[in-house]
Design a protein around this motif. Structure first.
Motif, PDB file in Angstrom:
ATOM      1  N   GLY A 151       0.816  -1.170  -0.117  1.00 17.21           N
ATOM      2  CA  GLY A 151      -0.144   0.089  -0.296  1.00 17.21           C
ATOM      3  C   GLY A 151       0.806   1.161   0.064  1.00 17.21           C
ATOM      4  N   ASP A 152      -0.055   2.464   0.475  1.00 19.22           N
ATOM      5  CA  ASP A 152       0.837   3.585   0.110  1.00 19.22           C
ATOM      6  C   ASP A 152       2.169   3.689   0.925  1.00 19.22           C
ATOM      7  OD1 ASP A 152      -1.071   4.772  -1.307  1.00 19.22           O
ATOM      8  OD2 ASP A 152      -2.125   5.546   0.162  1.00 19.22           O
ATOM      9  N   SER A 173       5.106   4.804  -1.014  1.00 22.16           N
ATOM     10  CA  SER A 173       5.756   6.178  -0.755  1.00 22.16           C
ATOM     11  C   SER A 173       7.169   6.042  -0.090  1.00 22.16           C
ATOM     12  CB  SER A 173       4.921   6.969   0.413  1.00 22.16           C
ATOM     13  OG  SER A 173       4.862   6.077   1.617  1.00 22.16           O
ATOM     14  N   LYS A 178      -5.647  -2.047  -4.765  1.00 24.40           N
ATOM     15  CA  LYS A 178      -5.108  -1.003  -4.035  1.00 24.40           C
ATOM     16  C   LYS A 178      -3.461  -1.065  -4.092  1.00 24.40           C
ATOM     17  CE  LYS A 178      -4.404   0.486   0.728  1.00 24.40           C
ATOM     18  NZ  LYS A 178      -4.603   0.116   2.343  1.00 24.40           N
ATOM     19  N   THR A 179      -2.754  -2.280  -4.493  1.00 31.90           N
ATOM     20  CA  THR A 179      -1.529  -2.288  -4.682  1.00 31.90           C
ATOM     21  C   THR A 179      -1.091  -1.606  -6.110  1.00 31.90           C
ATOM     22  OG1 THR A 179      -1.306  -4.418  -3.578  1.00 31.90           O
ATOM     23  CG2 THR A 179       0.460  -3.918  -5.218  1.00 31.90           C
ATOM     24  N   THR A 229      -3.088   0.643  -7.691  1.00 31.02           N
ATOM     25  CA  THR A 229      -3.322   2.232  -7.534  1.00 31.02           C
ATOM     26  C   THR A 229      -2.443   2.856  -6.822  1.00 31.02           C
ATOM     27  OG1 THR A 229      -4.847   1.872  -5.917  1.00 31.02           O
ATOM     28  CG2 THR A 229      -5.593   1.775  -8.115  1.00 31.02           C
ATOM     29  N   SER A 230      -1.946   2.183  -5.528  1.00 28.60           N
ATOM     30  CA  SER A 230      -1.006   2.959  -4.700  1.00 28.60           C
ATOM     31  C   SER A 230       0.430   3.133  -5.445  1.00 28.60           C
ATOM     32  CB  SER A 230      -0.690   2.223  -3.406  1.00 28.60           C
ATOM     33  OG  SER A 230       0.107   2.861  -2.661  1.00 28.60           O
ATOM     34  N   SER A 231       0.637   2.145  -6.270  1.00 25.70           N
ATOM     35  CA  SER A 231       2.199   2.326  -6.904  1.00 25.70           C
ATOM     36  C   SER A 231       2.152   3.407  -7.736  1.00 25.70           C
ATOM     37  CB  SER A 231       2.437   0.942  -7.682  1.00 25.70           C
ATOM     38  OG  SER A 231       1.504   0.900  -8.580  1.00 25.70           O
ATOM     39  N   ASN A 288       0.319   6.076  -7.919  1.00 22.30           N
ATOM     40  CA  ASN A 288       0.051   7.133  -6.965  1.00 22.30           C
ATOM     41  C   ASN A 288       1.410   7.639  -6.379  1.00 22.30           C
ATOM     42  OD1 ASN A 288      -2.301   7.531  -7.733  1.00 22.30           O
ATOM     43  ND2 ASN A 288      -3.273   6.347  -5.896  1.00 22.30           N
ATOM     44  N   ASN A 289       2.301   6.916  -6.446  1.00 26.38           N
ATOM     45  CA  ASN A 289       3.649   7.189  -5.633  1.00 26.38           C
ATOM     46  C   ASN A 289       4.792   6.724  -6.532  1.00 26.38           C
ATOM     47  OD1 ASN A 289       3.112   7.346  -2.553  1.00 26.38           O
ATOM     48  ND2 ASN A 289       1.925   5.758  -3.198  1.00 26.38           N
TER      49      ASN A 289
END
Length: 583
Positions: free
Chosen positions: A317-318, A322, A359-360, A362-364, A366-367
């Protein structure tokens, strides 16, 4: 000058050029061709240790040279080589035919030399291998660098008794088999010499770039790899590298890690030679959150400017992404949920839900992730045809969850050709719903000579037989291409081309099925040869666009100044610290 030890890599089937074989999509999601010409990274680490101990080594990729030229004479090449030991890898089972046949050729021209095998599959089938007259030794285990040095030192002294060499199974002059304990099982990997410079220097010394290529085309699109771990903390049912398989095959009860500091130095040193992606083998989170953060921080502090490719075994996740984005300049991810069906994943030992997969992804992005490769397979425990198609259909939701210019690549391919010996599924097939057509090494070798990839499959399941696995693989390919087109990911001409290619491949497979019903051997063989060319045209990309796997980067020739600078650095005392390396 003769070498002390030559590492040889064989093709999957010997001689594939002289057999009417239709490979199908068995290697559509790996860099190599269906000949599986990519040799293991252990060749480099063993060579580094041996060279440091004063022995002359060489890597010769016979499989690549056979692909490069139809006129390449394997026997002439083997005859021209000279060494005390010829070490042939049988790491994964798709090499079991070619590896053994290559051993026969080595023994034919060098009867007094030692022919040695090593790798995961060799460790599993060592008794069957040593029953063959052309194989003298099998080095078992996953950490054979130090045992190899001890072996070569014993040979240098003229020893004929190798009882004190850890991990070695061997035959004496009377062909009696001796099995030494697998006792070299280090708890960490900081002792391993990991040096791409050794490989480059040896290639230059032997003036043999073609023969030393890791896989066909590597010189045009090179990629480097480093490893975090030997062993695994996970226990996926079908994997020969799982925790239980490691314990059974290699006597490894727990994972051994390379420290984040050493691993970062490996990456920086590899980057000294080539400005090309560096793939980190093994999920860095297996060593813990602190391990991963130390790794990322050290990569940053060493000023690495290579693209870094990670693989993850579990969702993230984030917090994780991040952290990656904070320290790593340009990075990508690989993740293999295997199925979007939660029942199938649970049967395999992967107990996470579908929401965590989304989630994995999209989070990737997004970061700061620039590319994300996601892999599904066909032919798994509890998987029906509809379940396999549902995995492909799930791609729509994943592509819809990210921007159109985000580099999300989704692949689907058959779980082929073999279930890994030593895995939980192989050892207890009924529990996982498998039925096997091969159990012994020789049975696997025989399967590989079949003319169609479907007939090479060593398994079928309670839910799909061989025919259904093959047909579903092609159906999934067409469905995935359609969804990718509808999502605006590929143009219409590419979609049309992929479907046409898939149907062409399906037609070739079905025609082979018909030919195999012909009772007359000569007529059957003539007709198989009649479609060999068609099979060769489908060799590299059957149901996926294999070019999607490529990272666009410079060839080894465009990296020549960087290679030269890296070689110079390797000869000089150098304190890395924070630095920018040669562009």
């Amino acid at each position: 000058m003769a070498d002390d030890i030559i590492f040889l890599h064989a093709p999957s089937v010997y001689d594939f050029r002289k057999k009417p074989i239709f490979y199908g999509p068995v290697s559509d999601v790996v860099p190599s061709t269906p000949v599986f010409e990519m040799y293991p990274i252990g060749f480099m680490t063993m060579s580094s240790h041996l060279e440091a101990a004063g022995f002359r080594t060489r890597i010769v990729n016979i499989a690549v040279q056979m692909l490069q030229s139809k006129d390449f004479d394997v026997e002439k090449r083997i005859k021209s080589l000279h060494a005390k030991v010829y070490a042939i890898d049988l790491h994964w089972m798709p090499h079991c035919h070619g590896a053994v046949e290559l051993a026969k050729i080595v023994k034919k021209y060098h009867p007094d030399a030692i022919v040695e095998f090593g790798g995961f599959s060799s460790s599993y089938f060592y008794e069957e291998l040593l029953a063959m007259p052309w194989i003298d030794m099998v080095m078992r285990g996953d950490s054979t660098e130090i045992p190899h040095v001890k072996l070569m030192q014993a040979l240098e002294k003229g020893c004929t008794d190798f009882s004190n060499i850890p991990n070695l199974a061997w035959k004496d002059k009377d062909s009696k088999v001796h099995v030494n304990e697998v006792s070299f099982i280090p708890d960490d990997l900081d002792w391993v010499k990991f040096d791409y410079g050794t490989m480059i220097k040896n290639t230059m010394k032997h003036m043999d770039i073609k023969g030393a290529l890791p896989w066909l085309g590597w010189d045009k699109l090179p990629m480097l790899s480093v490893f975090t771990v030997r062993g695994c903390s996970l226990n996926c049912a079908e994997c020969g590298g799982s925790h239980e398989a490691n314990k059974r095959l290699l006597c490894r009860g727990k994972a051994a890690f390379r420290s984040p500091e050493k691993l970062a130095e490996d990456i920086a040193a590899a980057g000294d030679y080539l400005k090309t992606p560096v793939f980190i083998i093994g999920d860095p989170r297996q060593g813990g959150k602190d391990y991963a953060e130390r790794l990322f921080k050290n990569i940053h502090d060493l000023g690495v400017d290579n693209h870094i490719a990670f693989e993850i075994f579990l969702p993230a996740g984030d917090e994780f992404f991040s952290m990656v984005n904070h320290y790593i300049g340009e990075y990508s991810m690989e993740f293999s949920p295997d199925s979007h069906d939660e029942v199938v994943r649970l049967a395999m030992g992967k107990g996470y839900d579908n929401r965590s997969i989304e989630k994995t992804v999209t989070s990737s992005f997004n970061n700061g992730c620039t590319r994300f490769d996601l892999f599904y397979m066909t032919g798994l425990p509890s998987q029906t045809r509809e379940s396999a198609l549902d995995s492909v259909r799930a791609a729509k939701g994943l592509w819809d969850s990210v921007k159109k210019d985000d580099g999300l690549f989704i692949y689907n391919a058959p779980f082929a050709p073999f279930v890994d010996p030593g895995s939980r599924a192989f050892e207890d097939p009924e529990k996982w719903g498998y039925r096997f057509f091969a159990r012994t090494l020789e049975e696997h070798r025989t399967l590989l000579e079949n003319p169609s990839w479907k007939l090479v499959l060593s398994y079928e399941t309670k839910w799909m037989n061989r025919d259904q696995i093959a047909e579903t693989s092609y159906d999934c390919a067409n469905e995935l291409a359609k969804i990718e087109f509808e999502a605006g990911r590929i143009p219409e001409e590419m979609y049309t081309s992929r479907v046409e290619r898939t149907e062409y491949a399906r037609d070739v497979m079905r025609r082979i099925d018909e030919i195999m019903t012909i009772k007359d051997d000569i007529e059957r063989n003539d007709k198989l040869w009649g479609i060999k060319r068609e099979g060769e045209e489908l060799m590299n990309s059957t149901i996926n666009n294999k070019k999607d796997l490529d990272w666009l980067t410079g060839s080894i020739w465009s990296n020549a100044p960087r290679v030269a600078a890296g070689l110079l650095k390797s000869y000089l005392p150098f304190n890395r610290g924070k630095r920018r390396i040669c562009q």
